[in-house]
Scaffold this active site. Structure first.
Site, PDB file in Angstrom:
ATOM      1  N   ASN A  15       0.837  -1.213   0.000  1.00 20.58           N
ATOM      2  CA  ASN A  15       0.000   0.000   0.000  1.00 20.58           C
ATOM      3  C   ASN A  15       0.867   1.258   0.000  1.00 20.58           C
ATOM      4  O   ASN A  15       0.550   2.243  -0.668  1.00 20.58           O
ATOM      5  CB  ASN A  15      -0.954   0.002   1.195  1.00 20.58           C
ATOM      6  N   MET A  91       1.258  -2.321  12.283  1.00 18.87           N
ATOM      7  CA  MET A  91       0.600  -3.336  13.110  1.00 18.87           C
ATOM      8  C   MET A  91       0.545  -3.005  14.601  1.00 18.87           C
ATOM      9  O   MET A  91       0.387  -3.907  15.425  1.00 18.87           O
ATOM     10  CB  MET A  91       1.288  -4.696  12.899  1.00 18.87           C
ATOM     11  N   HIS A 110      -7.890  -0.655   6.100  1.00 24.57           N
ATOM     12  CA  HIS A 110      -8.210  -1.928   6.760  1.00 24.57           C
ATOM     13  C   HIS A 110      -8.851  -2.855   5.727  1.00 24.57           C
ATOM     14  O   HIS A 110      -9.725  -2.421   4.971  1.00 24.57           O
ATOM     15  CB  HIS A 110      -9.180  -1.680   7.927  1.00 24.57           C
ATOM     16  N   GLY A 144      -9.930   3.543  19.279  1.00 22.67           N
ATOM     17  CA  GLY A 144     -10.383   2.156  19.214  1.00 22.67           C
ATOM     18  C   GLY A 144      -9.806   1.453  17.996  1.00 22.67           C
ATOM     19  O   GLY A 144      -9.511   2.097  16.979  1.00 22.67           O
TER      20      GLY A 144
HETATM   21  C1  GRF Z   1      -3.117  -4.598   3.999  1.00 23.51           C
HETATM   22  O1  GRF Z   1      -4.058  -5.608   3.695  1.00 23.51           O
HETATM   23  C2  GRF Z   1      -3.734  -3.532   4.838  1.00 23.51           C
HETATM   24  O2  GRF Z   1      -5.091  -3.316   4.552  1.00 23.51           O
HETATM   25  C3  GRF Z   1      -3.595  -4.077   6.229  1.00 23.51           C
HETATM   26  O3  GRF Z   1      -2.366  -4.749   6.244  1.00 23.51           O
HETATM   27  C4  GRF Z   1      -2.017  -5.136   4.910  1.00 23.51           C
HETATM   28  C5  GRF Z   1      -0.700  -4.507   4.629  1.00 23.51           C
HETATM   29  O4  GRF Z   1      -0.182  -4.875   3.381  1.00 23.51           O
HETATM   30  N1  GRF Z   1      -3.724  -3.032   7.211  1.00 23.51           N
HETATM   31  P1  GRF Z   1       1.001  -4.049   2.753  1.00 23.51           P
HETATM   32  O5  GRF Z   1       2.121  -4.005   3.784  1.00 23.51           O
HETATM   33  O6  GRF Z   1       0.485  -2.675   2.426  1.00 23.51           O
HETATM   34  O7  GRF Z   1       1.394  -4.811   1.532  1.00 23.51           O
END
Ligand code: GRF
Length: 215
Positions: A15, A91, A110, A144
Site C-alpha cells: 500500500n 501493526m 483496513h 479504538g
Molecule cells: C493490507 O491488507 C492492509 O489493509 C492491512 O495490512 C495489509 C498490509 O499490506 N492493514 P502491505 O504491507 O500494504 O502490503
C-alpha cells in the site's frame, strides 16, 4: 501546495508503494516525505529507499515501550513537518493521546468493509461469515481498533471457491486504488469530519450497484 505525507508500515509495504506511485503524478496533491517502520526488517523500508524516499526504523521493544516509541515518532513527524500520517499495514495500536494530538490527521487502510470484521484475519472472518461482498476501508484513526470516520470503501465479490489467499489478493488490488484516492480527498479538504462522519465533497458520476450473484 503539496501535502507532506508520512507513511507508517510494519511489513511488505505494497500500500505504501501504491501511495508512492500515486505521488509521482504531476497533479497529485501530496508528496511522500518519510516512511517509518516499527520493524527493522520491514521489506517496505527498502522499497521506499529504492524510490528515493527517506525510510527509518523507530525502535519499539514492547507494550511498556509505547510512550518512548510515540515520543520518538512525534519528534520525527514534527521535524519533517508532516501534514498527514498514513498507516499502511502498521501493526501497532497508537495511544489515545497520540491519536488525539493528530486528530483527523491520521488515516488507515483496513482489509474489510468496516464496521464488519475488525482486527486480524479479516479474509478468514469474511469467508466464515459467508458474506458475498467483502472489501476494504480507508478511515480516519480513532483510539479504538479499526475505528473512526470512514472516508472510502471498495467492495469485491466473494467467489464460490475462494480461498483466503485468493480473496486477499482481490481485496489488496482494490486497496492499492482506494488508498491514494482517499488520501487525495483528505488533503484537498474534501472529506471533512462532521458529527463523527466524513462527509465527502465530490461528484459521483454513476451510482452503480455491485451484485453477487450478478443480477
Ligand atoms: C493490507 O491488507 C492492509 O489493509 C492491512 O495490512 C495489509 C498490509 O499490506 N492493514 P502491505 O504491507 O500494504 O502490503
Amino acid at each position: 501546495m503539496s501535502a507532506r505525507l508520512a507513511i507508517l508500515i510494519s511489513g511488505r509495504g505494497s500500500n505504501m508503494e501504491a501511495i508512492l506511485n500515486a505521488c509521482r503524478a504531476a497533479d497529485y496533491p501530496a508528496e511522500p516525505v518519510l516512511v517509518l517502520s516499527d520493524r527493522a526488517d520491514a521489506a517496505g523500508l527498502d522499497t521506499a529507499r529504492a524510490g528515493g524516499v527517506a525510510a527509518e526504523h523507530i525502535v519499539h521493544t514492547g507494550p511498556k515501550d509505547r510512550a518512548a516509541f510515540e515520543a520518538a515518532l512525534t519528534a520525527r513527524l514534527k521535524a519533517a513537518q508532516i501534514d498527514l500520517i498514513c498507516l499502511a499495514g502498521f501493526m501497532r495500536m497508537l495511544s489515545a493521546a497520540f491519536v488525539e494530538e493528530w486528530r483527523d490527521l491520521i488515516v488507515n487502510i483496513h482489509p474489510s468493509l468496516l464496521p464488519s470484521f475488525k482486527g486480524l484475519d479479516t479474509h478468514r472472518q469474511a469467508l466464515e461469515a459467508g458474506v458475498k461482498l467483502h472489501g476494504c476501508t480507508v478511515h480516519y484513526v480513532r483510539a479504538g481498533m479499526d475505528d473512526g470516520p470512514i472516508i472510502g470503501q471498495a467492495a469485491v465479490p466473494v467467489l464460490p471457491d475462494d480461498t483466503e489467499d485468493a480473496l486477499a489478493m482481490r481485496v489488496l488490488s482494490a486497496e492499492h486504488r482506494l488508498y491514494p484516492a482517499c488520501i487525495r480527498l483528505v488533503v484537498e479538504g474534501r472529506a471533512p469530519v462532521r458529527s463523527n462522519v466524513a462527509a465527502l465533497e465530490m461528484a459521483v458520476p454513476a451510482a452503480v450497484p455491485i451484485f453477487m450473484p450478478p443480477a
